[in-house]
Design a protein around this motif. Structure first.
Motif, PDB file in Angstrom:
ATOM      1  N   ALA A  74       0.831  -1.214   0.000  1.00 13.33           N
ATOM      2  CA  ALA A  74       0.000   0.000   0.000  1.00 13.33           C
ATOM      3  C   ALA A  74       0.864   1.261   0.000  1.00 13.33           C
ATOM      4  O   ALA A  74       0.560   2.232  -0.692  1.00 13.33           O
ATOM      5  N   ILE A  75       1.947   1.237   0.776  1.00 12.15           N
ATOM      6  CA  ILE A  75       2.855   2.386   0.819  1.00 12.15           C
ATOM      7  C   ILE A  75       3.458   2.631  -0.556  1.00 12.15           C
ATOM      8  O   ILE A  75       3.526   3.767  -1.037  1.00 12.15           O
ATOM      9  N   ALA A  76       3.885   1.550  -1.217  1.00 10.32           N
ATOM     10  CA  ALA A  76       4.463   1.681  -2.558  1.00 10.32           C
ATOM     11  C   ALA A  76       3.441   2.233  -3.540  1.00 10.32           C
ATOM     12  O   ALA A  76       3.751   3.105  -4.362  1.00 10.32           O
TER      13      ALA A  76
ATOM     14  N   THR B  38       3.513   5.911  -5.407  1.00  9.28           N
ATOM     15  CA  THR B  38       3.520   5.967  -6.869  1.00  9.28           C
ATOM     16  C   THR B  38       2.446   6.907  -7.406  1.00  9.28           C
ATOM     17  O   THR B  38       2.727   7.796  -8.210  1.00  9.28           O
ATOM     18  N   VAL B  39       1.211   6.717  -6.955  1.00 10.32           N
ATOM     19  CA  VAL B  39       0.115   7.537  -7.506  1.00 10.32           C
ATOM     20  C   VAL B  39       0.236   9.000  -7.083  1.00 10.32           C
ATOM     21  O   VAL B  39      -0.125   9.908  -7.842  1.00 10.32           O
ATOM     22  N   SER B  40       0.732   9.232  -5.869  1.00 13.99           N
ATOM     23  CA  SER B  40       0.876  10.607  -5.395  1.00 13.99           C
ATOM     24  C   SER B  40       1.945  11.365  -6.175  1.00 13.99           C
ATOM     25  O   SER B  40       1.811  12.568  -6.423  1.00 13.99           O
ATOM     26  N   GLU B  41       3.012  10.648  -6.556  1.00 11.58           N
ATOM     27  CA  GLU B  41       4.083  11.291  -7.321  1.00 11.58           C
ATOM     28  C   GLU B  41       3.689  11.510  -8.774  1.00 11.58           C
ATOM     29  O   GLU B  41       4.009  12.538  -9.366  1.00 11.58           O
ATOM     30  N   ARG B  42       2.974  10.539  -9.346  1.00 12.15           N
ATOM     31  CA  ARG B  42       2.628  10.628 -10.780  1.00 12.15           C
ATOM     32  C   ARG B  42       1.403  11.495 -11.037  1.00 12.15           C
ATOM     33  O   ARG B  42       1.310  12.161 -12.068  1.00 12.15           O
ATOM     34  N   TRP B  43       0.431  11.452 -10.141  1.00 11.85           N
ATOM     35  CA  TRP B  43      -0.816  12.192 -10.353  1.00 11.85           C
ATOM     36  C   TRP B  43      -1.184  12.981  -9.097  1.00 11.85           C
ATOM     37  O   TRP B  43      -2.197  12.698  -8.436  1.00 11.85           O
TER      38      TRP B  43
ATOM     39  N   GLU C  15      -2.435  15.806  -8.750  1.00 15.30           N
ATOM     40  CA  GLU C  15      -3.615  16.668  -8.865  1.00 15.30           C
ATOM     41  C   GLU C  15      -4.917  15.937  -8.540  1.00 15.30           C
ATOM     42  O   GLU C  15      -5.980  16.561  -8.480  1.00 15.30           O
ATOM     43  N   TYR C  16      -4.854  14.615  -8.335  1.00 20.40           N
ATOM     44  CA  TYR C  16      -6.066  13.834  -8.084  1.00 20.40           C
ATOM     45  C   TYR C  16      -6.149  13.343  -6.636  1.00 20.40           C
ATOM     46  O   TYR C  16      -5.136  13.226  -5.943  1.00 20.40           O
ATOM     47  N   ASP C  17      -7.384  13.055  -6.204  1.00 28.10           N
ATOM     48  CA  ASP C  17      -7.598  12.341  -4.947  1.00 28.10           C
ATOM     49  C   ASP C  17      -7.560  10.855  -5.270  1.00 28.10           C
ATOM     50  O   ASP C  17      -8.190  10.415  -6.242  1.00 28.10           O
ATOM     51  N   HIS C  18      -6.848  10.079  -4.464  1.00 32.46           N
ATOM     52  CA  HIS C  18      -6.661   8.663  -4.773  1.00 32.46           C
ATOM     53  C   HIS C  18      -7.399   7.785  -3.765  1.00 32.46           C
ATOM     54  O   HIS C  18      -7.303   7.979  -2.555  1.00 32.46           O
ATOM     55  N   VAL C  19      -8.160   6.819  -4.298  1.00 35.57           N
ATOM     56  CA  VAL C  19      -8.958   5.917  -3.479  1.00 35.57           C
ATOM     57  C   VAL C  19      -8.595   4.475  -3.817  1.00 35.57           C
ATOM     58  O   VAL C  19      -8.598   4.091  -4.995  1.00 35.57           O
ATOM     59  N   PHE C  20      -8.278   3.686  -2.796  1.00 40.40           N
ATOM     60  CA  PHE C  20      -7.979   2.268  -2.988  1.00 40.40           C
ATOM     61  C   PHE C  20      -9.139   1.437  -2.440  1.00 40.40           C
ATOM     62  O   PHE C  20      -9.621   1.684  -1.333  1.00 40.40           O
ATOM     63  N   VAL C  21      -9.580   0.467  -3.230  1.00 40.85           N
ATOM     64  CA  VAL C  21     -10.709  -0.381  -2.849  1.00 40.85           C
ATOM     65  C   VAL C  21     -10.195  -1.768  -2.482  1.00 40.85           C
ATOM     66  O   VAL C  21      -9.461  -2.386  -3.264  1.00 40.85           O
ATOM     67  N   TYR C  22     -10.585  -2.243  -1.298  1.00 41.66           N
ATOM     68  CA  TYR C  22     -10.127  -3.545  -0.812  1.00 41.66           C
ATOM     69  C   TYR C  22     -11.319  -4.450  -0.505  1.00 41.66           C
ATOM     70  O   TYR C  22     -12.401  -3.973  -0.137  1.00 41.66           O
ATOM     71  N   ASP C  23     -11.088  -5.749  -0.631  1.00 46.38           N
ATOM     72  CA  ASP C  23     -12.085  -6.717  -0.183  1.00 46.38           C
ATOM     73  C   ASP C  23     -12.262  -6.573   1.331  1.00 46.38           C
ATOM     74  O   ASP C  23     -11.352  -6.159   2.044  1.00 46.38           O
ATOM     75  N   ASN C  24     -13.430  -6.988   1.815  1.00 45.27           N
ATOM     76  CA  ASN C  24     -13.720  -6.903   3.244  1.00 45.27           C
ATOM     77  C   ASN C  24     -13.160  -8.117   3.965  1.00 45.27           C
ATOM     78  O   ASN C  24     -13.873  -8.871   4.625  1.00 45.27           O
TER      79      ASN C  24
ATOM     80  N   CYS D 299      -2.598   4.416   4.538  1.00 47.42           N
ATOM     81  CA  CYS D 299      -2.925   5.189   3.335  1.00 47.42           C
ATOM     82  C   CYS D 299      -3.226   6.647   3.673  1.00 47.42           C
ATOM     83  O   CYS D 299      -2.902   7.549   2.887  1.00 47.42           O
ATOM     84  N   ALA D 300      -3.830   6.887   4.824  1.00 43.34           N
ATOM     85  CA  ALA D 300      -4.151   8.258   5.220  1.00 43.34           C
ATOM     86  C   ALA D 300      -2.883   9.091   5.383  1.00 43.34           C
ATOM     87  O   ALA D 300      -2.882  10.289   5.086  1.00 43.34           O
ATOM     88  N   LYS D 301      -1.816   8.458   5.855  1.00 44.53           N
ATOM     89  CA  LYS D 301      -0.547   9.175   6.016  1.00 44.53           C
ATOM     90  C   LYS D 301      -0.008   9.649   4.667  1.00 44.53           C
ATOM     91  O   LYS D 301       0.783  10.589   4.617  1.00 44.53           O
ATOM     92  N   HIS D 302      -0.428   8.973   3.593  1.00 43.35           N
ATOM     93  CA  HIS D 302      -0.008   9.370   2.244  1.00 43.35           C
ATOM     94  C   HIS D 302      -1.140  10.091   1.508  1.00 43.35           C
ATOM     95  O   HIS D 302      -1.140  10.197   0.284  1.00 43.35           O
ATOM     96  N   LYS D 303      -2.149  10.550   2.289  1.00 42.38           N
ATOM     97  CA  LYS D 303      -3.282  11.310   1.755  1.00 42.38           C
ATOM     98  C   LYS D 303      -4.083  10.520   0.726  1.00 42.38           C
ATOM     99  O   LYS D 303      -4.567  11.069  -0.266  1.00 42.38           O
ATOM    100  N   CYS D 304      -4.207   9.216   0.960  1.00 42.20           N
ATOM    101  CA  CYS D 304      -5.039   8.343   0.118  1.00 42.20           C
ATOM    102  C   CYS D 304      -6.159   7.758   0.978  1.00 42.20           C
ATOM    103  O   CYS D 304      -5.987   7.549   2.176  1.00 42.20           O
ATOM    104  N   THR D 305      -7.286   7.481   0.336  1.00 40.52           N
ATOM    105  CA  THR D 305      -8.459   6.965   1.039  1.00 40.52           C
ATOM    106  C   THR D 305      -8.641   5.477   0.758  1.00 40.52           C
ATOM    107  O   THR D 305      -8.337   5.001  -0.336  1.00 40.52           O
ATOM    108  N   VAL D 306      -9.151   4.742   1.737  1.00 41.16           N
ATOM    109  CA  VAL D 306      -9.438   3.316   1.584  1.00 41.16           C
ATOM    110  C   VAL D 306     -10.937   3.089   1.701  1.00 41.16           C
ATOM    111  O   VAL D 306     -11.589   3.616   2.606  1.00 41.16           O
ATOM    112  N   LEU D 307     -11.486   2.326   0.782  1.00 41.74           N
ATOM    113  CA  LEU D 307     -12.878   1.887   0.850  1.00 41.74           C
ATOM    114  C   LEU D 307     -12.912   0.368   0.897  1.00 41.74           C
ATOM    115  O   LEU D 307     -12.122  -0.294   0.219  1.00 41.74           O
TER     116      LEU D 307
END
Length: 264
Positions: free
Chosen positions: A20-22, A26-31, A33-42, A201-209
């Motif tokens: 998740a850190i990797a 990656t997404v924070s460096e490349r994009w 300008e966007y908000d990033h959301v990662f979707v995981y199985d429950n 993920c929050a530490k890298h300003k990404c959201t988890v659903l």
């Protein structure tokens, strides 16, 4: 990947966190300008909380160090501390020279009263009595009662509560006050603790659903795996490890980005 106890092991929470850190990096460096959301199985592993997270599961009832040991252990019971993985300054896990995860014991944190003020779980290190010791569930609940967080319950009624119902199987599953452990479990700060994945993920300003339980088929990655397996079956059978690895990587490369977007 060779799963097994004496091989590569199994994909653990530590592996998921590092992945998740990797991904977040990656997404924070490349994009950016966007908000990033990662979707995981429950899955249980995805929902696992850190070892140091606020939890009443193993909390003792009384102040640590005040209960005497039995015949085999004449020393007072040790302080209530939680073992956690040691991390480098960049958040990655620390290992020794043999590849074993390094651990350290820390005090549990994260408790707060209903008004948002912090509730200290341990006595101050400079306290004249019980310095640095865990307060115990009984005292923690009494502090909350005094703040008005437990409703109209009296001090006498609270003191008579059991530490926990037998095997933590409360007679009334909807009760929030049958035992001390259940009372803490239902406090807002205890019930709102986030998973390791969410915190990472929050530490890298990404959201988890998280997807609904038992519905992993809603995860687009499952369609990617299915498509990849269908392509893989078109390869000739082989028992050679290098051929299996090559075919697997080639197969994954053939799953087009356009197909993945259609799955989403």
């Amino acid at each position: 990947m060779r799963p097994g106890k004496n091989r590569d092991g199994y994909f653990s929470l530590a592996d998921i966190e590092e992945q998740a850190i990797a991904a977040c990096t990656t997404v924070s460096e490349r994009w950016p300008e966007y908000d990033h959301v990662f979707v995981y199985d429950n899955a249980t592993t995805h929902h696992k909380q850190s070892a140091g997270a606020l939890s009443a599961r193993a909390m003792p009832k009384s102040i640590s160090g005040t209960r005497q040991g039995g015949k085999k252990n004449k020393n007072p019971d040790p302080n209530f501390l939680v073992p956690v993985n040691k991390r480098n300054t960049d958040g990655t896990l620390m290992y020794d020279i043999h590849g074993t995860l390094l651990k350290e014991n820390i005090q549990m944190t994260g408790a707060s009263f209903a008004d948002g003020t912090v509730q200290e779980l341990y006595f101050p290190s400079n306290a004249s009595k019980h310095a640095g010791k865990f307060k115990g569930m009984e005292l923690l609940l009494e502090e909350r009662r005094e703040k008005g967080d437990l409703g109209n319950i009296s001090a006498d009624v609270l003191k008579k509560k059991n530490t926990e119902c037998k095997s933590f199987k409360c007679a009334d599953p909807h009760s929030t006050s049958c035992c001390m452990r259940r009372m803490l479990f239902n406090q807002p700060d205890f019930s709102a603790v986030k998973s390791c994945l969410e915190d990472t993920c929050a530490k890298h300003k990404c959201t988890v659903l998280f997807l609904p339980k038992f519905h992993c088929e809603l995860n687009p990655i499952e369609m990617v795996w299915g498509y990849a397996k269908w392509i893989y079956w078109l390869n000739p059978e082989s028992s050679r490890e290098d051929a299996l690895e090559r075919n697997t990587l080639d197969t994954l490369e053939q799953v087009l980005l356009e197909s993945m977007r259609r799955f989403v």
